[in-house]
Design a protein around this motif. Structure first.
Motif, mmCIF file in Angstrom:
data_model
loop_
_atom_site.group_PDB
_atom_site.id
_atom_site.type_symbol
_atom_site.label_atom_id
_atom_site.label_comp_id
_atom_site.label_asym_id
_atom_site.label_seq_id
_atom_site.Cartn_x
_atom_site.Cartn_y
_atom_site.Cartn_z
ATOM 1 N N LEU A 175 0.852 -1.187 0.000
ATOM 2 C CA LEU A 175 0.000 0.000 0.000
ATOM 3 C C LEU A 175 0.888 1.238 0.000
ATOM 4 O O LEU A 175 1.814 1.348 0.827
ATOM 5 N N VAL A 176 0.617 2.157 -0.899
ATOM 6 C CA VAL A 176 1.414 3.385 -0.992
ATOM 7 C C VAL A 176 0.491 4.548 -1.309
ATOM 8 O O VAL A 176 -0.555 4.369 -1.955
ATOM 9 N N GLN A 177 0.853 5.726 -0.853
ATOM 10 C CA GLN A 177 0.058 6.921 -1.128
ATOM 11 C C GLN A 177 0.322 7.418 -2.551
ATOM 12 O O GLN A 177 1.395 7.169 -3.114
ATOM 13 N N PRO A 178 -0.632 8.114 -3.116
ATOM 14 C CA PRO A 178 -0.399 8.719 -4.445
ATOM 15 C C PRO A 178 0.858 9.576 -4.433
ATOM 16 O O PRO A 178 1.116 10.316 -3.477
ATOM 17 N N GLY A 179 1.634 9.438 -5.499
ATOM 18 C CA GLY A 179 2.906 10.142 -5.582
ATOM 19 C C GLY A 179 4.077 9.360 -5.037
ATOM 20 O O GLY A 179 5.236 9.755 -5.225
ATOM 21 N N GLY A 180 3.800 8.259 -4.364
ATOM 22 C CA GLY A 180 4.848 7.445 -3.775
ATOM 23 C C GLY A 180 5.487 6.487 -4.759
ATOM 24 O O GLY A 180 5.179 6.492 -5.964
#
Length: 123
Positions: free
Chosen positions: A11-16
């Motif tokens: 799981l990663v945040q947008p932009g990551g």
């Protein structure tokens, strides 16, 4: 037994960023082409990137400039570096090996498939 195994999803945040790995066993990856494919929720599986046995690379338009495919022959592993991730990059990512070595982004060309690794891009 000839197989490829993916790892590195999460799981990663947008932009990551994330880096996926594809480790081969039973054969030398340097002689094969490697493709990365993904299946987004509710969609057909699609080609993301590929690298031929001669290190020629291909990218889907949707990821070009953000994703980079590479290989490490010493580790018998291929990678997909994913930067500037977007929610639409969410899906199950599959690694596949093509003994023909050509590196087309066409599923039918690939002989060995991994089980997939989940990538979720969400805030």
């Amino acid at each position: 037994q000839l197989q490829v195994v993916e790892s590195g999803g999460g799981l990663v945040q947008p932009g990551g960023s994330l880096r996926l790995s594809c480790t081969a066993s039973g054969f030398a990856l340097r002689s094969y082409a490697i493709g990365w494919f993904r299946r987004a929720p509710g969609k057909e599986r699609e080609g993301v990137s590929s690298i031929s046995s001669r290190d020629l690379t291909n990218y889907a338009d949707s990821v070009r400039g953000r994703f980079t495919i590479s290989g490490d022959n010493a580790k018998n592993t291929a990678y997909l570096q994913m930067n500037s991730l977007k929610p639409e990059d969410t899906g199950v990512y599959y690694c596949a090996a093509d003994r023909g070595g050509l590196g087309f982004m066409d599923e039918i060309a690939y002989d060995y498939w991994g089980q997939g690794t989940q990538v979720t891009v969400s805030s």
